[in-house]
Design an enzyme around this catalytic site. Structure first.
Site, PDB file in Angstrom:
ATOM      1  N   LYS A  92       0.859  -1.183   0.000  1.00  0.00           N
ATOM      2  CA  LYS A  92       0.000   0.000   0.000  1.00  0.00           C
ATOM      3  C   LYS A  92       0.893   1.229   0.000  1.00  0.00           C
ATOM      4  O   LYS A  92       1.921   1.267   0.685  1.00  0.00           O
ATOM      5  CB  LYS A  92      -0.886   0.001   1.270  1.00  0.00           C
ATOM      6  CG  LYS A  92      -1.601   1.318   1.535  1.00  0.00           C
ATOM      7  CD  LYS A  92      -2.619   1.658   0.448  1.00  0.00           C
ATOM      8  CE  LYS A  92      -3.205   3.063   0.635  1.00  0.00           C
ATOM      9  NZ  LYS A  92      -4.050   3.438  -0.528  1.00  0.00           N
ATOM     10  N   ASN A 148       4.319   7.057  -6.185  1.00  0.00           N
ATOM     11  CA  ASN A 148       2.927   7.253  -6.582  1.00  0.00           C
ATOM     12  C   ASN A 148       2.640   8.735  -6.709  1.00  0.00           C
ATOM     13  O   ASN A 148       2.515   9.437  -5.701  1.00  0.00           O
ATOM     14  CB  ASN A 148       2.008   6.595  -5.534  1.00  0.00           C
ATOM     15  CG  ASN A 148       0.541   6.756  -5.870  1.00  0.00           C
ATOM     16  OD1 ASN A 148       0.180   7.447  -6.823  1.00  0.00           O
ATOM     17  ND2 ASN A 148      -0.298   6.118  -5.078  1.00  0.00           N
ATOM     18  N   CYS A 181      -2.314   9.899  -6.437  1.00  0.00           N
ATOM     19  CA  CYS A 181      -3.421   9.670  -5.514  1.00  0.00           C
ATOM     20  C   CYS A 181      -4.430  10.806  -5.691  1.00  0.00           C
ATOM     21  O   CYS A 181      -4.089  11.979  -5.530  1.00  0.00           O
ATOM     22  CB  CYS A 181      -2.955   9.633  -4.062  1.00  0.00           C
ATOM     23  SG  CYS A 181      -4.360   9.426  -2.925  1.00  0.00           S
ATOM     24  N   ASN A 195      -3.288   4.719 -12.693  1.00  0.00           N
ATOM     25  CA  ASN A 195      -3.982   4.745 -11.416  1.00  0.00           C
ATOM     26  C   ASN A 195      -5.468   4.896 -11.718  1.00  0.00           C
ATOM     27  O   ASN A 195      -5.881   4.969 -12.886  1.00  0.00           O
ATOM     28  CB  ASN A 195      -3.466   5.937 -10.573  1.00  0.00           C
ATOM     29  CG  ASN A 195      -3.601   5.704  -9.079  1.00  0.00           C
ATOM     30  OD1 ASN A 195      -4.646   5.250  -8.602  1.00  0.00           O
ATOM     31  ND2 ASN A 195      -2.548   5.999  -8.341  1.00  0.00           N
ATOM     32  N   SER A 196      -6.294   4.933 -10.704  1.00  0.00           N
ATOM     33  CA  SER A 196      -7.745   5.065 -10.933  1.00  0.00           C
ATOM     34  C   SER A 196      -8.039   6.356 -11.704  1.00  0.00           C
ATOM     35  O   SER A 196      -7.233   7.298 -11.719  1.00  0.00           O
ATOM     36  CB  SER A 196      -8.476   5.107  -9.586  1.00  0.00           C
ATOM     37  OG  SER A 196      -7.929   6.127  -8.767  1.00  0.00           O
ATOM     38  N   GLY A 199      -8.302  -2.424 -14.996  1.00  0.00           N
ATOM     39  CA  GLY A 199      -9.321  -3.208 -15.680  1.00  0.00           C
ATOM     40  C   GLY A 199      -8.954  -4.648 -15.943  1.00  0.00           C
ATOM     41  O   GLY A 199      -9.525  -5.290 -16.824  1.00  0.00           O
TER      42      GLY A 199
END
Ligand SMILES: O=C(O)c1[nH]c(=O)[nH]c(=O)c1Cl
Length: 310
Positions: free
Chosen positions: A44, A126, A129, A192-193, A249
């Protein structure tokens, strides 16, 4: 068939890992991934200090994916650095340490601590976010991306990857690739999303998550076309020395095949890993092998990046 992949002399038995954020916050969860068929485990995303994250409900499954505004709940950077070093001592090289500082300074502090440690594995910075209120995604600020890479590579000589948000404009791929190609990055992880989506509950006529008035990152089937486009666009533009991790996906061997055909070297599963758990890794790698055998491919290199136009 041979599902092996090497990234900078780090060998993976198969290309399928978890994506940072789903079932990977605790050492117990990370151990379960490493005990499974997964090719490796991603932690995470860590901040320097532990965080509780956003108020709940902060993640919901949707008909074709998920929406989340977790808010970076994690046990803090030291917890994850200790874990990946202990795994390294135990002989496991297939870890990715994900970090997501809330400022450039916090990211550089964590990178300095990694540089000073014995950790030799992959590091995923990352920059995407979407769920910390008031913080925009660094990945959409190209000057900030350039600044952080310029600063990081004055001292960091480890294997650094970037987790990027999805882009939707071809000029953005051109502009960002020109920046990224200036640095000795090990990989780029797309996507990422898709940030700040919205889902609605028909019965209650409300949003479905509490933080940010219901706005959250979208994952799952909904995002695969965007993921494939980002992987393909970066593969066509980035220096071949910069590998690509495909995320977004994936819930089947066919999805993995498509990501690799577009140029991915490794892939990561987020949303679908949630409900299915670690059995997904064996199912998906078996399905991938079946497709490869049917097509006569003996290794991933036989078809990686070989998507054809018409
Ligand atoms: O809310 C989160 O913790 C989160 N959620 C996402 O969908 N992507 C991220 O990178 C992060 Cl850090």
């Amino acid at each position: 068939s041979n599902l092996q992949v090497s990234i900078n002399d780090i060998n993976f038995n198969n290309p399928v890992l978890n994506a940072a954020g789903v079932r990977c916050q605790s050492t117990t969860e990370l151990d379960a991934i490493l005990a499974s068929t997964a090719g490796g485990a991603v932690t995470k995303s860590a901040t320097l200090q532990p965080r509780n994250g956003n108020e709940t409900p902060r993640m919901q499954s949707l008909p074709f994916g998920s929406i989340n505004s977790m808010g970076l709940p994690n046990y803090g950077f030291d917890y994850y650095l200790d874990y990946v070093i202990n795994q390294q001592i135990a002989g496991n090289q297939n870890l990715i340490l994900s970090i997501a500082g809330l400022s450039i300074a916090e990211n550089l502090t964590m990178l300095r601590q990694i540089q000073a440690s014995d950790y030799q594995g992959l590091v995923e910075l990352n920059l995407s976010c979407p769920n910390v209120a008031g913080k925009s995604q660094v990945g959409y600020d190209f000057e900030a991306v350039a600044d952080i890479l310029a600063a990081a590579f004055t001292f960091f000589d480890g294997h650094l990857g970037l987790k990027l948000p999805p882009y939707f404009d071809l000029n953005q791929f051109d502009e960002l690739s020109a920046i990224l190609n200036q640095y000795p990055l090990t990989y780029v992880n797309s996507i990422n999303s898709i940030g700040n989506g919205l889902a609605v509950d028909l019965d209650t006529e409300t949003v479905v998550i509490k933080p940010k008035a219901g706005f959250g990152g979208i994952g799952g089937d909904y995002v695969k076309p965007t993921a494939l486009a980002n992987i393909r666009a970066f593969r066509l533009r980035l220096n071949p020395a910069i590998k690509i991790i495909g995320t977004g996906g994936i819930s089947s061997g066919q999805d993995v095949f498509e990501h690799i055909l577009c140029g991915a070297d490794l892939v990561q599963i987020g949303t679908a890993f949630g409900p299915e758990g670690t059995p997904i890794f064996e199912r998906v790698t078996d399905e991938l092998e079946t497709i490869m055998v049917a097509k006569g491919y003996r290794s991933l290199a036989d078809f990686r990046g070989k998507l054809k136009i018409i």
